[in-house]
Scaffold this active site. Structure first.
Site, PDB file in Angstrom:
ATOM      1  N   ASP A   1      18.578  42.308  35.706  1.00  0.00           N
ATOM      2  CA  ASP A   1      19.919  41.893  35.292  1.00  0.00           C
ATOM      3  C   ASP A   1      20.287  40.537  35.893  1.00  0.00           C
ATOM      4  OD1 ASP A   1      22.291  42.137  33.877  1.00  0.00           O
ATOM      5  OD2 ASP A   1      23.318  43.237  35.459  1.00  0.00           O
TER       6      ASP A   1
ATOM      7  N   ASN B   1      21.177  37.870  30.109  1.00  0.00           N
ATOM      8  CA  ASN B   1      20.111  38.864  30.191  1.00  0.00           C
ATOM      9  C   ASN B   1      19.842  39.528  28.847  1.00  0.00           C
ATOM     10  OD1 ASN B   1      22.831  39.952  30.987  1.00  0.00           O
ATOM     11  ND2 ASN B   1      21.770  41.875  30.660  1.00  0.00           N
TER      12      ASN B   1
ATOM     13  N   GLU C   1      25.092  44.255  26.942  1.00  0.00           N
ATOM     14  CA  GLU C   1      24.594  45.619  27.067  1.00  0.00           C
ATOM     15  C   GLU C   1      25.031  46.485  25.883  1.00  0.00           C
ATOM     16  OE1 GLU C   1      22.281  48.410  28.450  1.00  0.00           O
ATOM     17  OE2 GLU C   1      22.320  46.320  29.005  1.00  0.00           O
TER      18      GLU C   1
END
Lengths: 283, 631
Positions: free
Chosen positions: B334, B292, B207
């Site tokens: 996710d 992800n 992220e």
């Protein structure tokens, strides 16, 4: 609209207006007037901070006085982004300062000033007023706030991906999922002062006070309002700033519009004091 | 390859012969001491017991008939709180124990259990703590047996992004390399993985703009051998010339950049890998899943986002990918695809003996592929309540989505199953080759996904989503219990031999043994043993703290032991660990596990069991002080 770069000249002219406006101080609230309940965040410097030291807190006090009311701040310790949803809509307070004039969540007053996105650089850096000027090779690190047109400028200028890590370091890589994480406005400017960022790109009123008080000479260069995304969508860079009330509160808007007119010289003086380069309001 | 001896299939007999005499020209396997070590019931030399990563032991001293007499033998406190994932290693007379940040390693003497032979406690930047997203866990250690010139080594990762080789005899640092730069938000929680003379390490921090990669280092020197990215140009993703040649519909070349990404978004596209690896000495491929895509907000990255969410088979010597199957193109939930890969040799539905790879994914599907070429053989729901996908089309490999459970900006979705935590997360499961069953610990958690956009001033906007997580349809939504399951799965028939509900998630995974047993720990602090044929609960024990690691077993001096870490935490326990109360915090985990605090609290250590608690200290003279040592 035409770009106007005479903000400094206007500010200089308005300096005299403070004296002319002084008689307003004598206007006393009528006994019957209720206090003006202002939704305010205590963590939104430079706009709003505890003890009402923020730029918009001052404007609010000026407007309240012009309306013959007492300014009553209803404080939230969350960022101002939540004020409409969590405070105004729940009638915990009645006005939110500093909304965009076309903000659909609220009924907006007439604008009380207009400004735009700007480059913040050391004073000796030569830079034009076109967004593409950010794309020059020598600019590598940019301090910007997340989810702003400044981020879109970086994306369009081909600078976004290589800058992401640096920009995230400004919030210590704090997770942005499920919570609002934002770069503090003063940090944008400090990064330019200490040389870690080659420039900051920010809404002028986000950073004006810190640029003015920086320990090293910096300059604010307003960016022309002609930025489009790659798909042709126009991304405005200049914005009218207004006061938001609930959609069914036309009466309060009317009262505030009148107060804005009445207090204009004082408002302009406060804006000048803050160091914000302004543009002519859009109607 | 521990299962080779016990498997009855003709195929494995051939493979065994290859191991012995290299008759088929596969010297790699014969050279690898780890293969030999992993065959012995005395050792647990890698996180999944053996290269097949099946967490299966042939030991059966402890079995269905006597497991009820399993008692604590000894215990060791690591002195560290926070979540303890993974499992200890045992090689010969030593047990190697790891901890979450600050990532201490202990070598314990099994002849005087709990006596510390050495301890390695690195100094790390405290920044690492702030950057890690979901507690400060670490998934374990790797062991390299030495070659006469270079000593045997323990390989470990540190949260601050370093991989360290430590002398397994003395605990001294042998080499240390920076694998991930904490300054750009990249951390390490994965267990390193030794294959031959290479050690593999992944990366975390998707992220935060990290472009995921897996790296092989020379185990003797720490020199980098190769690095393969999850996104980007083919040469950086390291695609072999015949990549996906057996399954061209998976996609082949030129897809890692702007064909499946917008502009340069692949440069910050995530696809990190922080889960588990497996290896087949015959194919010389190792297997793992990339995670992800980033950023989490899917509107920012239109396209399939290759090669995130992909099961890769890569050559260990070159790093080149022979196949890559993307499970969840353009992830919106996710569902990071890094979960365990378990290898087996089984006959498919047509009776053909095949080398298989089975992977229970976070997205609620358990996939089985032919691990020689990546061909998809089955894709079954981990539970019939999975709803984001109707089915996976086995011909195309594409999931057929149900748009009602998508997470678009203009769409509020309720009761999406599984939640962002997945029906299966990082737990390391097991496979019993005799019963041909996979034992899987499952999360039974669904979620509501409520997008919101808050405009601020000057065209600024904040796009976010509120996640509410709660028990799946089979749980108790009022009491917030019934959040987990344990299941026995047959990958060929697609049927579940048995399944049982649990009060909380079975987060850590399972251990299967030839004693017809399956062991696992629960988030609320039990270790349990079930009959692996029937699922009947036979034994359980209350641990000092909840479990998020997987159990292991070893035999020492004629006694079989079962060991497990306790220490609640990880994503599931993040509410307890950081004292969070907002139910949407921890990406919704805090709400889902709000009742966990009534069952367990933080702790950290290893608990070891044996029949009747038999242990070296039964001889009371063991470990006694007998006066100064003679010179």
């Amino acid at each position: 609209m035409a770009f106007r770069s005479n903000g400094r000249a206007r500010a200089a002219l308005l300096g005299g207006a403070v004296l002319a406006a002084a008689p307003f101080a004598a206007a006393l609230p009528t006994a019957a007037a209720e206090p003006l309940r202002i939704c305010a965040s205590s963590v939104e410097a430079p706009y709003s901070e505890a003890k009402a030291k923020g730029f918009e807190n001052k404007i609010a006090e000026i407007i309240a006085k012009a309306a013959g009311r007492e300014a009553e701040f209803v404080w939230s310790d969350k960022p101002a982004i939540y004020l409409v949803r969590d405070y105004l809509d729940k009638k915990a307070c009645d006005v939110v300062f500093g909304v965009d004039a076309d903000d659909e969540r609220v009924l907006a007053t007439k604008p009380y000033f207009r400004t735009g996105y700007a480059f913040v650089t050391p004073a000796d850096v030569q830079i034009g007023s076109d967004w593409k000027d950010a794309g020059r090779d020598e600019f590598r690190n940019f301090a910007v706030r997340f989810s702003t047109p400044a981020e879109l400028i970086l994306k369009a200028a081909g600078k976004y991906e290589n800058n992401l890590s640096y920009n995230l370091s400004l919030v210590n890589f704090e997770d942005k999922r499920n919570k609002y994480t934002q770069v503090p406005a003063d940090k944008l400017v400090n990064e330019v002062v200490n040389g870690d960022a080659d420039m900051a790109i920010a809404f002028a009123s986000d950073v004006a006070r810190y640029v003015k008080n920086a320990s090293k000479p910096l300059k604010l260069t307003l960016i022309k309002d002609d930025f489009e995304r790659s798909d042709g969508m126009k991304i405005p860079l200049h914005f009218d700033q207004a006061i938001g009330v609930r959609k069914d509160d036309a009466e309060l808007r009317k009262e505030l519009d009148a107060a804005i007119d009445k207090a204009k010289p004082e408002i302009d003086a406060a804006i000048a004091e803050e160091g914000i380069p302004t543009l002519q309001p859009n109607g | 390859m521990i299962n080779l001896r016990t498997s009855v299939s003709a195929f494995t007999l051939v493979a065994t012969a290859a191991l012995g005499v290299a008759a088929t020209g596969l010297p790699a396997a014969a050279n690898d001491k780890l293969v030999e070590l992993s065959k012995s019931e005395a050792n647990w030399p890698m996180t999944g017991k053996n290269y097949s990563a099946n967490n299966y032991s042939t030991a059966k001293q402890i079995n269905v008939d006597n497991v009820k007499t399993l008692r604590p033998a000894w215990a060791f406190s690591t002195g560290v709180l926070h979540g303890h994932e993974g499992t200890p290693l045992v090689i010969g007379d030593k047990m190697f124990v790891h901890t979450p940040f600050p990532n201490i390693t202990f070598a314990l003497d099994l002849n005087e259990p709990g006596k510390i032979d050495w301890m390695h406690k690195p100094k790390q930047s405290p920044t690492a703590r702030a950057v890690a997203c979901c507690d400060v866990v670490n998934r374990g250690l790797a062991y390299w047996p030495g070659d006469g010139k270079t000593p045997s080594l323990i390989l470990k990762t540190q949260l601050d992004g370093h991989i360290v080789a430590v002398n397994a005899e003395t605990g001294e640092e042998f080499w240390k390399m920076e694998n991930s730069d904490i300054k750009v938000g990249s951390t390490l929680t994965i267990a390193p993985y030794v294959i031959k003379d290479s050690v593999l390490v992944g990366s975390s921090g998707a992220e935060l703009g990290v472009r995921g990669y897996v790296t092989a280092y020379d185990v003797k020197t720490g020199a980098q051998k190769w690095r393969a990215y999850a996104t980007g140009p083919d040469e950086e993703v390291k695609l072999a010339k015949d990549f996906n040649s057996k399954n061209p519909h998976y996609g082949q070349f030129g897809l890692g950049t702007n064909k499946t990404w917008e502009g340069d978004a692949w440069k910050i596209g995530g696809g990190t890998n922080w889960g588990w690896y497996a290896y087949d000495p015959d194919t010389n491929l190792f297997y793992y899943g990339s995670g992800n895509p980033a950023p989490w907000n899917e509107t920012m990255r239109p396209g399939d986002n290759k090669w995130t969410m992909t099961i890769f088979g890569r050559d260990i010597d070159t790093g080149e990918a022979k196949f890559g199957y993307q499970k969840t193109p353009h992830d919106e939930w996710d569902y990071a695809g890094v979960n365990v890969m378990m290898l087996s040799e089984q006959k498919d539905k047509t009776g053909k003996l095949r080398k298989l790879l089975t992977h229970p994914d976070r997205n609620g599907i358990v996939y089985t592929l032919d691990r020689e070429d990546g061909t998809l053989i089955s894709a079954d729901k981990l539970d019939d309540t999975v709803n984001w996908v109707k089915q996976v089309d086995l011909k195309t490999g594409i999931p057929v989505r149900d748009p009602e459970f998508a997470t678009r900006m203009d769409h509020k979705a309720t009761e999406i199953c599984p939640s962002a935590m997945g029906y299966h997360n990082q737990g390391h499961d097991s496979y019993d080759p005799e019963k041909q069953l996979f034992y899987m610990g499952i999360n039974h958690i669904c979620m509501d996904w409520e997008p919101f956009m808050l405009p601020y001033r000057a065209g600024q906007f904040f796009v976010g989503a509120t996640l509410w997580m709660y028990p799946g349809p089979k749980g108790d939504r009022q009491g917030y219990e019934g959040l987990g399951q344990i299941k026995a799965y047959n990958a060929i028939t697609g049927k579940y031999a048995w399944e049982k509900m649990e009060r909380f998630a079975v987060w850590g995974g399972t251990l299967a043994t030839a004693g017809d047993l399956v062991f696992y720990g629960t988030l609320d602090g039990f270790i349990k043993a079930r009959n692996s044929k029937t699922g009947d609960l036979l034994w359980k024990y209350r641990l000092p703290s909840g479990v998020i690691g997987h159990p292991m077993t070893y035999t020492h001096d004629g006694n079989q032991y079962v060991a497990i870490y306790y220490g609640v935490g990880g994503w599931a326990g993040v509410g307890l660990v950081f004292d969070l109360t907002d139910p949407t915090a921890g990406l919704g985990a805090v709400g889902a596990f709000k009742n966990l605090q009534h069952y367990t609290q933080m702790g950290g250590g290893v608990q070891v069991f044996s029949l009747n608690g038999k242990n070296p200290y039964d001889d009371v003279n063991v470990g006694e002080w007998t006066g100064p040592k003679a010179n």
